[in-house]
Write an enzyme that holds these catalytic residues in place. Structure first.
Site, PDB file in Angstrom:
ATOM      1  CD  GLU A  83     -23.097   6.171 -23.957  1.00 59.37           C
ATOM      2  OE1 GLU A  83     -23.353   5.569 -22.727  1.00 59.37           O
ATOM      3  OE2 GLU A  83     -22.337   5.589 -24.754  1.00 59.37           O
ATOM      4  CD  GLU A 118     -24.864   1.464 -27.712  1.00 57.08           C
ATOM      5  OE1 GLU A 118     -24.206   2.708 -27.456  1.00 57.08           O
ATOM      6  OE2 GLU A 118     -26.046   1.585 -28.118  1.00 57.08           O
TER       7      GLU A 118
END
Length: 262
Positions: free
Chosen positions: A115, A135
């Site tokens: 990210e 995740e």
């Protein structure tokens, strides 16, 4: 001499007009703690005025192994939302800051690390880089802007695959998918990034600003709205005094014309 018990999380050094920023948390593979994210926000918010481009690197064996999970284990819903929004604010300082950012990727570029990389403008990957979004297997969802930025780099389908299956992409697979714009040999990333940043630093600042701030917004607009925004930005860039001087030099044959890459 007493040992420094609180070493800096980031190191900034100016090399000409390029700010080289290094994440200094190698023992944690540069995992993103709240303090580190805040340091990134503050650093990019307060770059030296002479900076015209930046290079972001990670110390040690990895660029960034993602979120420091120990800091979110006990978060309730409200704290989770605020935590994510804090990351958004920090990464906005990179994506929509004062200078273009070139990032060097090596080793783990995982979860929040990917990210962070996606918030930069140019990504140079070394052969050791690998990418993952674990995740899904941890019961989490990306929270640092990845659903918007990573999906634009590699596509929703590829990001879905990474999150659902835990698949890991090699440096070459990530490059082919669109994560990086440049793929270089091991240990060659910093030199490549510094060279790119030095070239970027020589551009007209208003043009760099338009590429950073306006181009991604045009991509989110309808075609007709985007064309209108483009016309306005083109007029602003062309009327900038720096641009006028560059055009005059070009017309007077003082600067080189574009040549074939071959």
């Amino acid at each position: 001499m007493s040992e420094n018990l609180n070493p800096p999380l980031l190191k900034l050094e100016m090399i000409g007009a390029v700010a080289r920023i290094t994440i200094c948390r190698p023992a944690k593979r540069n995992a993103l703690s709240d303090s580190l994210v805040a340091a990134l926000r503050d650093t990019f918010d307060n770059l030296p005025p002479e900076a015209r481009a930046a290079v972001l690197t990670g110390e040690g064996s990895a660029f960034c192994a993602g979120l420091d999970l120990s800091e979110v284990r006990e978060n309730n819903t409200t704290e989770g939302v605020l935590h994510s929004r804090m990351w958004h604010a920090a990464f906005e300082r990179i994506a929509y800051g004062s200078v273009p950012v070139v990032v060097v990727l090596h080793g783990a570029v995982v979860g929040g690390g990917l990210e962070l990389a996606s918030a930069c403008h140019i990504r140079v990957a070394e052969e050791s880089a690998f990418y993952a979004l674990p995740e899904g297997s941890r019961g989490l969802f990306v929270g640092g802007g990845g659903s918007a930025r990573i999906s634009r780099l590699i596509g929703v389908a590829k990001m879905t695959d990474l999150m659902l299956t835990g698949r890991v992409l090699s440096a070459q697979e990530g490059h082919d998918a669109g994560v990086s714009q440049y793929l270089v040999g091991e240990g060659e990333g910093l030199d490549k990034a510094m060279g790119l940043a030095a070239r970027i630093a020589g551009n007209a600042p208003m043009t760099n600003y338009g590429v950073m701030h306006v181009l991604p917004r045009i991509a989110d607009q309808s075609i007709q709205d985007g064309m209108m925004t483009e016309a306005l930005m083109a007029a602003v860039a062309a009327s900038d005094p720096d641009t006028r001087g560059r055009l005059a030099a070009f017309l007077d044959a003082k600067t080189n014309k574009v040549r074939s890459a071959g």
